[in-house]
Design an enzyme around this catalytic site. Structure first.
Site, PDB file in Angstrom:
ATOM      1  N   CYS A 175      12.042   0.565  -2.895  1.00 30.05           N
ATOM      2  CA  CYS A 175      10.848   1.422  -3.233  1.00 30.05           C
ATOM      3  C   CYS A 175       9.941   0.585  -2.097  1.00 30.05           C
ATOM      4  CB  CYS A 175      10.252   1.326  -4.615  1.00 30.05           C
ATOM      5  SG  CYS A 175       9.857  -0.184  -5.132  1.00 30.05           S
ATOM      6  N   LEU A 176       8.722   1.147  -1.793  1.00 31.20           N
ATOM      7  CA  LEU A 176       7.867   0.566  -0.840  1.00 31.20           C
ATOM      8  C   LEU A 176       7.213  -0.644  -1.399  1.00 31.20           C
ATOM      9  CD1 LEU A 176       6.354   3.879   0.494  1.00 31.20           C
ATOM     10  CD2 LEU A 176       7.980   2.265   1.423  1.00 31.20           C
TER      11      LEU A 176
END
Length: 275
Positions: A175-176
């Protein structure tokens, strides 16, 4: 244990489950789990993808396309980890709160739909890294078939290739939120800034990369063997201009290059200083 034997054990595990809801990110691990679950269970398998600001829009599109290719039923849900200050403050166990939100959403859904098991794509290698999210999933009763059988990341790719899955070489895409140093607050605007920057570089042909964000500085990480080509063949000023349009002030290139888990090296240093 031979690879074919591990695959048969994976199939047998789903036979025992009879029904399964897969926490499906679209990454190579959870996609293999979804593929085998569907091959064994058919419509008694359901892949569920959580949509949130920390997921690249490209990854959501890939997940939908891959699910359609496999044939498995696919549902998209919304998670709200960005409303939890324990997550947005970005502590070292941030992933615990992310996976807590995910599985606190998936478990009631599974119960509502009559699925006795929620399974994820955690592989055997993940158990040897710092992954607080694994604990959160286990606390909520999730199972990790790949890890249970001892299937490593390399074996996931090998089995995927042998099964003819075209995305078997797909780069890992956490995930970012993993692009920020621990302790720096995570906001939707920051996530979008990083996401746009990575999509921009992918369109230039660089697939296995990270754009790390620290304050107003973007640090581009590429595989070491691609760094020279990047410097010599890319219009660097165009990249700087694009990144500044996305909201960064400064753009740097990490000379060490991309290395999975680099964010955690600060933890290793802290542990070493205590000893």
């Amino acid at each position: 244990m031979m690879l074919t034997e591990k695959l048969e054990k994976l199939k047998a595990l789903f036979v025992e489950m009879e029904q399964a809801l897969i926490a499906y990110s679209g990454g190579v691990d959870s996609t293999l789990v979804a593929k085998v679950a569907y091959d064994v269970l058919g419509d008694r398998a359901l892949a569920v993808t959580a949509m949130s600001p920390s997921l690249l829009s490209e990854e959501l599109e890939d997940a939908s396309l891959q699910a359609a290719t496999i044939g498995i039923r696919h549902q998209i849900i919304q998670t709200h980890e960005m409303e939890n200050p324990n997550y947005t403050s970005n502590p070292v166990n941030r992933c615990y709160f992310c996976k807590s939100e995910l599985h606190d959403t998936l478990k009631p859904l599974a119960i509502e739909l009559g699925y006795p098991y929620v399974v994820d794509g955690v592989n055997a290698d993940d158990l040897h890294d710092y992954r607080p999210g694994i604990q959160a999933a286990k606390e909520r009763g999730a199972r990790s078939p790949l890890a249970e059988i001892g299937i490593t990341k390399a074996q996931v790719r090998q089995i995927s290739q042998e099964l003819g899955l075209p995305w078997w070489e797909k780069p890992a895409q956490p995930c970012l939120s993993s692009r920020f140093p621990y302790g720096e607050e995570i906001t939707v605007a920051k996530l979008q800034r990083v996401g746009r920057a990575e999509i921009y570089l992918r369109k230039l042909g660089y697939q296995n990369l990270r754009v790390r964000s620290e304050g107003d500085t973007a640090r581009i990480e590429l595989p070491p063997q691609q760094i020279k080509e990047f410097v010599l063949k890319t219009d660097l000023q165009s990249i700087v201009s694009a990144f500044q349009e996305f909201g960064f002030l400064y753009v740097t290139l990490d000379l060490e290059g991309y290395r999975s888990g680099k964010l955690n090296q600060v933890l290793n240093r802290e542990v070493a200083s205590v000893k």
